[in-house]
Design a protein around this motif. Sequence first.
Motif, mmCIF file in Angstrom:
data_model
loop_
_atom_site.group_PDB
_atom_site.id
_atom_site.type_symbol
_atom_site.label_atom_id
_atom_site.label_comp_id
_atom_site.label_asym_id
_atom_site.label_seq_id
_atom_site.Cartn_x
_atom_site.Cartn_y
_atom_site.Cartn_z
ATOM 1 N N LYS A 103 56.452 20.506 2.914
ATOM 2 C CA LYS A 103 56.910 20.643 1.714
ATOM 3 C C LYS A 103 56.108 19.861 0.374
ATOM 4 O O LYS A 103 56.446 20.153 -0.784
ATOM 5 C CB LYS A 103 58.495 20.199 1.727
ATOM 6 C CG LYS A 103 59.445 20.836 2.547
ATOM 7 C CD LYS A 103 60.766 20.078 2.622
ATOM 8 C CE LYS A 103 61.694 20.930 3.391
ATOM 9 N NZ LYS A 103 61.907 22.345 2.813
ATOM 10 N N LEU A 104 55.277 19.041 0.615
ATOM 11 C CA LEU A 104 54.632 18.064 -0.273
ATOM 12 C C LEU A 104 53.002 18.156 -0.327
ATOM 13 O O LEU A 104 52.746 18.026 -1.383
ATOM 14 C CB LEU A 104 54.756 16.607 0.114
ATOM 15 C CG LEU A 104 56.221 16.136 0.367
ATOM 16 C CD1 LEU A 104 56.023 14.446 0.997
ATOM 17 C CD2 LEU A 104 57.002 16.159 -0.625
ATOM 18 N N VAL A 105 52.237 19.204 0.655
ATOM 19 C CA VAL A 105 51.193 19.447 0.598
ATOM 20 C C VAL A 105 50.901 20.699 0.512
ATOM 21 O O VAL A 105 51.668 21.594 0.971
ATOM 22 C CB VAL A 105 50.353 18.664 1.608
ATOM 23 C CG1 VAL A 105 50.654 17.089 1.431
ATOM 24 C CG2 VAL A 105 50.347 18.890 2.989
ATOM 25 N N LEU A 119 41.106 17.844 4.298
ATOM 26 C CA LEU A 119 41.551 17.464 2.840
ATOM 27 C C LEU A 119 42.739 18.253 2.336
ATOM 28 O O LEU A 119 42.774 19.601 2.797
ATOM 29 C CB LEU A 119 40.368 17.708 1.969
ATOM 30 C CG LEU A 119 40.548 17.317 0.516
ATOM 31 C CD1 LEU A 119 40.650 16.089 0.363
ATOM 32 C CD2 LEU A 119 39.520 17.936 -0.359
ATOM 33 N N THR A 120 43.735 17.789 1.858
ATOM 34 C CA THR A 120 44.741 18.323 1.009
ATOM 35 C C THR A 120 45.077 17.739 -0.230
ATOM 36 O O THR A 120 44.522 16.864 -0.670
ATOM 37 C CB THR A 120 46.015 18.477 2.208
ATOM 38 O OG1 THR A 120 46.856 19.454 1.533
ATOM 39 C CG2 THR A 120 46.772 17.205 2.072
ATOM 40 N N VAL A 121 46.156 18.361 -0.850
ATOM 41 C CA VAL A 121 46.584 17.797 -2.315
ATOM 42 C C VAL A 121 47.929 17.732 -2.170
ATOM 43 O O VAL A 121 48.834 18.677 -1.864
ATOM 44 C CB VAL A 121 46.258 18.653 -3.471
ATOM 45 C CG1 VAL A 121 46.421 18.199 -4.608
ATOM 46 C CG2 VAL A 121 44.579 18.898 -3.327
ATOM 47 N N PHE A 122 48.490 16.486 -2.531
ATOM 48 C CA PHE A 122 50.067 16.525 -2.849
ATOM 49 C C PHE A 122 50.259 17.180 -4.358
ATOM 50 O O PHE A 122 49.607 16.609 -5.287
ATOM 51 C CB PHE A 122 50.338 14.881 -3.103
ATOM 52 C CG PHE A 122 50.510 14.319 -1.599
ATOM 53 C CD1 PHE A 122 51.960 14.294 -0.750
ATOM 54 C CD2 PHE A 122 49.565 13.882 -0.957
ATOM 55 C CE1 PHE A 122 51.866 13.789 0.376
ATOM 56 C CE2 PHE A 122 49.501 13.349 0.200
ATOM 57 C CZ PHE A 122 50.943 13.269 1.061
ATOM 58 N N THR A 123 51.272 17.987 -4.544
ATOM 59 C CA THR A 123 51.369 18.631 -5.641
ATOM 60 C C THR A 123 52.940 18.177 -6.193
ATOM 61 O O THR A 123 53.803 17.743 -5.761
ATOM 62 C CB THR A 123 51.326 19.869 -5.747
ATOM 63 O OG1 THR A 123 52.106 20.573 -4.412
ATOM 64 C CG2 THR A 123 50.106 20.517 -5.390
ATOM 65 N N ASN A 124 53.014 18.350 -7.601
ATOM 66 C CA ASN A 124 54.386 18.337 -8.312
ATOM 67 C C ASN A 124 54.774 19.656 -8.608
ATOM 68 O O ASN A 124 54.256 20.388 -8.276
ATOM 69 C CB ASN A 124 54.190 17.439 -9.637
ATOM 70 C CG ASN A 124 52.977 17.934 -10.388
ATOM 71 O OD1 ASN A 124 53.029 19.224 -10.513
ATOM 72 N ND2 ASN A 124 52.409 17.110 -11.233
ATOM 73 N N GLU A 125 55.952 19.455 -9.139
ATOM 74 C CA GLU A 125 56.732 20.731 -9.494
ATOM 75 C C GLU A 125 55.904 21.769 -10.375
ATOM 76 O O GLU A 125 56.117 22.772 -10.336
ATOM 77 C CB GLU A 125 58.192 20.346 -9.879
ATOM 78 C CG GLU A 125 59.032 19.696 -9.226
ATOM 79 C CD GLU A 125 58.872 18.324 -8.950
ATOM 80 O OE1 GLU A 125 57.940 17.688 -9.623
ATOM 81 O OE2 GLU A 125 59.639 17.611 -8.285
ATOM 82 N N LYS A 126 54.948 21.247 -11.132
ATOM 83 C CA LYS A 126 54.339 22.150 -12.062
ATOM 84 C C LYS A 126 53.033 22.713 -11.386
ATOM 85 O O LYS A 126 52.264 23.396 -12.056
ATOM 86 C CB LYS A 126 53.998 21.509 -13.316
ATOM 87 C CG LYS A 126 55.336 21.237 -14.117
ATOM 88 C CD LYS A 126 54.953 20.577 -15.355
ATOM 89 C CE LYS A 126 56.161 20.146 -16.054
ATOM 90 N NZ LYS A 126 56.002 19.480 -17.666
ATOM 91 N N GLY A 127 52.676 22.260 -10.004
ATOM 92 C CA GLY A 127 51.693 22.626 -9.438
ATOM 93 C C GLY A 127 50.410 21.614 -9.824
ATOM 94 O O GLY A 127 49.280 21.730 -9.248
ATOM 95 N N GLY A 128 50.573 20.723 -10.373
ATOM 96 C CA GLY A 128 49.558 19.570 -10.595
ATOM 97 C C GLY A 128 49.322 18.576 -9.298
ATOM 98 O O GLY A 128 50.281 18.376 -8.727
ATOM 99 N N PHE A 307 55.804 24.739 -0.778
ATOM 100 C CA PHE A 307 55.330 23.395 -1.380
ATOM 101 C C PHE A 307 55.671 23.269 -2.921
ATOM 102 O O PHE A 307 55.926 24.447 -3.537
ATOM 103 C CB PHE A 307 54.016 23.320 -1.169
ATOM 104 C CG PHE A 307 52.971 24.429 -1.636
ATOM 105 C CD1 PHE A 307 52.516 24.190 -2.698
ATOM 106 C CD2 PHE A 307 52.635 25.422 -0.698
ATOM 107 C CE1 PHE A 307 51.659 25.276 -3.152
ATOM 108 C CE2 PHE A 307 51.739 26.373 -1.214
ATOM 109 C CZ PHE A 307 51.277 26.565 -2.587
ATOM 110 N N LEU A 308 55.736 21.999 -3.293
ATOM 111 C CA LEU A 308 56.074 21.863 -4.738
ATOM 112 C C LEU A 308 55.130 22.689 -5.890
ATOM 113 O O LEU A 308 53.833 22.779 -5.160
ATOM 114 C CB LEU A 308 55.996 20.257 -4.949
ATOM 115 C CG LEU A 308 57.130 19.573 -4.465
ATOM 116 C CD1 LEU A 308 56.898 17.957 -4.636
ATOM 117 C CD2 LEU A 308 58.491 20.072 -4.952
#
Length: 408
Positions: A103-105, A119-128, A307-308
């Motif tokens: 849900k987070l990455v 490697l992954t990225v934690f994202t916010n609701e705007k995809g950032g 994911f967010l």
Amino acid sequence: MRGGGLWQLGQSITRQLAQANKKTITRRCFASEADLKKTVLYDFHVANGGKMVPFAGWSMPIQYKDSIMDSTLNCRENGSLFDVSHMCGLSLKGKDCIPFLEKLVVADVSGLAPGTGTLTVFTNEKGGAIDDSVITKVTNDHMYLVVNAGCRDKDLAHIEEHMKSFTSKGGDVAWHIHDERSLLALQGPLAGPVLQHLTKHDLSKIYFSDFHILDINGASCFLTRTGYTGEDGFEISVPSEHAVDLAKAILEKSEGKVRLTGLGARDSLRLEAGLCLYGNDMEQHITPVEAGLTWAIGKRRRAQGGFLGAEVILKQIEEGPKIRRVGFISSGPPARSHSEVQDDKGQNIGEVTSGGFSPCLKKNIAMGYVKSGQHKAGTKVKVVIRGKSYDGLVTKMPFVPTKYYKPS
């Protein structure tokens, strides 16, 4: 990893120490030392000539007795040992830890084989991007991840907020933050041969991104074949009471070829390898697609989302982003973060996010963002440094070929 300008800071400190009384410089530059956290290797760094600087709330070595240039070259030719214990390792456990993390990455966590990572990225609701992280599936109910020191507080708050919501609905996940462990990064062509002296496990069967829990120098360690230099190497999570002994053993077994290396060389190494520095090359308003990390978004995740910020990110994959991360080579002085990038008509098309002089290539390199359409390798640009324009060229990354240990 976070912390722009380390290479430049290291060069400045080197010049200052050469020109003035060391105690005076230390007192002036590092007055806040008493307020900083220290890793268990702090005294070891100082005893070995480490020049300590404030970094993400910690006192960390930016360099040792050799120059940042020499340290960078030695890592590529022989090897480097970095203390990266300021970074935050944590475990997620429980039968639902994988669906929770997904849900987070952006990674296909479910698709990872046990004992492998990515490697992954934690994202916010705007995809950032909230942060980038190396995550590892230890087992189907245990995930191990390392987050950046400068992002620790916001990352942990973000994970905890979503964990509370997830568990309140019956999800089975809990976490443990590994503050009882230290983290060493052994990088370079001698990393494997040197570390093999300290473990009975056959390291030739551990490939890039593989993870094992094994005995190293008498301590139970988390070993990941990864790093932040573009070289072959390992990140070793070791119980803190064994960290100094392990560092000493690695240096001893290398017969002086692997050297203690600071954050200054680490920054130049990762730039040569074309790797993002969170806080410079990735921020909360930059998506993984814009950052050139579309490859990190699993095929299943592209199809299903979940994911967010998925709506924003999947639209960018389909339609293309408006800006893209690229590499540059340039003339004149080295480009720095926020240097303006112009097209050949003098129109603004983007900016540099990281830059410096490459010790290995002996020329200026940088990375940054330009408008889509201006991102192709070979595109001529102007880089504005202190009000003056210099010729530059968009180029592919990495600048120095990576040497990750993969099956042949």
